[in-house]
Design a protein around this motif. Structure first.
Motif, short mmCIF file in Angstrom:
data_model
loop_
_atom_site.label_atom_id
_atom_site.label_comp_id
_atom_site.label_asym_id
_atom_site.label_seq_id
_atom_site.Cartn_x
_atom_site.Cartn_y
_atom_site.Cartn_z
N LYS A 39 0.72 -1.07 -0.19
CA LYS A 39 0.20 0.00 -0.06
C LYS A 39 0.99 1.25 0.11
CE LYS A 39 -3.68 0.00 3.08
NZ LYS A 39 -4.04 -0.05 3.99
N SER A 40 0.35 2.59 -0.70
CA SER A 40 1.26 3.32 -0.88
C SER A 40 1.76 4.29 0.68
CB SER A 40 0.66 4.20 -2.24
OG SER A 40 -0.74 4.87 -1.38
N THR A 41 0.61 3.74 1.60
CA THR A 41 0.15 4.37 2.66
C THR A 41 1.19 4.01 3.52
OG1 THR A 41 -1.20 2.84 3.80
CG2 THR A 41 -1.81 5.13 2.87
N GLU A 42 1.76 2.49 3.52
CA GLU A 42 3.26 2.19 3.55
C GLU A 42 5.02 2.42 3.40
OE1 GLU A 42 2.19 0.51 6.68
OE2 GLU A 42 0.08 1.25 6.42
N VAL A 43 4.46 3.49 2.45
CA VAL A 43 5.49 3.34 1.65
C VAL A 43 6.34 4.67 2.47
CG1 VAL A 43 7.49 3.66 -0.60
CG2 VAL A 43 5.60 2.48 -0.11
N SER A 44 7.85 4.71 3.22
CA SER A 44 8.28 6.46 3.52
C SER A 44 9.26 6.44 2.60
CB SER A 44 8.53 5.68 4.55
OG SER A 44 8.09 5.52 5.64
N GLY A 57 -2.02 18.01 -2.08
CA GLY A 57 -3.05 18.63 -2.06
C GLY A 57 -3.23 18.77 -0.86
N GLY A 58 -4.12 18.58 -0.30
CA GLY A 58 -4.71 20.28 1.12
C GLY A 58 -3.44 19.41 2.53
N ALA A 59 -3.28 18.02 2.41
CA ALA A 59 -2.90 18.14 3.90
C ALA A 59 -2.21 16.55 3.44
CB ALA A 59 -3.19 17.87 4.49
N MET A 60 -1.85 15.60 2.15
CA MET A 60 -1.09 14.74 1.71
C MET A 60 -0.78 15.20 -0.34
SD MET A 60 -1.18 12.96 4.09
CE MET A 60 -0.81 11.11 3.73
N ALA A 61 0.50 14.18 -0.15
CA ALA A 61 0.85 14.25 -0.82
C ALA A 61 1.28 13.27 -2.04
CB ALA A 61 2.78 15.09 -0.99
N SER A 62 0.97 12.56 -3.39
CA SER A 62 1.80 11.35 -3.37
C SER A 62 2.98 11.47 -4.37
CB SER A 62 0.04 11.07 -4.81
OG SER A 62 0.68 9.63 -5.55
N VAL A 63 3.94 10.35 -4.11
CA VAL A 63 4.88 10.97 -4.44
C VAL A 63 5.34 9.48 -5.56
CG1 VAL A 63 7.47 10.90 -4.63
CG2 VAL A 63 5.48 12.37 -2.94
N LYS A 64 5.23 9.47 -6.70
CA LYS A 64 5.95 8.57 -7.22
C LYS A 64 7.07 8.20 -7.96
CE LYS A 64 2.01 8.23 -10.59
NZ LYS A 64 1.03 7.24 -10.15
N ILE A 84 3.03 10.35 1.23
CA ILE A 84 2.90 10.91 2.59
C ILE A 84 1.98 12.27 2.68
CG2 ILE A 84 5.08 9.90 2.72
CD1 ILE A 84 6.74 12.44 0.76
N THR A 85 2.63 13.43 3.50
CA THR A 85 2.03 14.24 4.18
C THR A 85 3.27 15.64 3.04
OG1 THR A 85 3.62 14.87 6.07
CG2 THR A 85 1.92 14.06 6.70
N LYS A 86 2.66 16.38 2.86
CA LYS A 86 2.37 17.50 2.25
C LYS A 86 3.71 17.84 2.67
CE LYS A 86 0.95 21.64 0.20
NZ LYS A 86 -0.08 22.98 0.79
N ASP A 87 3.59 18.15 4.38
CA ASP A 87 4.64 18.63 5.03
C ASP A 87 6.51 18.20 4.88
OD1 ASP A 87 3.54 20.93 5.96
OD2 ASP A 87 2.59 20.14 7.60
#
Length: 139
Positions: A60-65, A90-97, A109-112
């Motif tokens: 899952k993408s949420t499990e990749v740091s 996006g507002g709080a999160m980001a999708s990084v390929k 991961i978070t936008k921060d």
């Protein structure tokens, strides 16, 4: 079967180490990287996993740091180097390929975190994945 899990990379089982309830399964990905999955012994038996078995790793993408370089002194065994191909925030999160040898990984991961690490297309990173967060499917 279609799955919502975007991270699906093919590989071959190189070793299975059974325990009482869980087993560790070492997989050589098609890109040459070695990773370890910790799955139930029941799943190993049901999937018929053994050295030489073709599998797909599912993460899952949420499990990749992401880290900006290799990390020492960490219990996370799976560290896969790559290069960022795209960052969508996006507002709080980001999708990084992340382009890795033999495929692509997506990290949610978070936008921060994107800002703090200065992540952008072309940046070298290391994807970190706990062995307990890798599922396997017979190929």
């Amino acid at each position: 079967m279609s799955l919502s899990i975007r991270n699906q990379i093919a590989g071959t089982v190189t070793a299975v180490t059974p325990g009482e309830v869980m087993a560790t399964v070492k997989v050589r990905l098609d890109g040459g990287q070695d990773i370890t999955a910790a799955i139930t012994l029941e799943a190993v038996k049901e999937l018929g996993l053994a050295e030489g078995s073709a599998v797909k790793t599912l993460i899952k993408s949420t499990e990749v740091s992401l880290a900006t370089g290799p990390v020492e002194g960490l219990s996370i065994r799976n560290q896969i180097p790559g290069t960022i191909a795209d960052v969508a925030t996006g507002g709080a999160m980001a999708s990084v390929k992340v382009d890795v040898q033999g495929g692509e990984l997506t990290a949610a991961i978070t936008k921060d975190a994107v800002a703090d690490l200065n992540l952008a297309a072309g940046t070298s990173v290391v994807a970190l994945i706990k062995s307990t967060e890798i599922a396997l499917a017979a190929a």
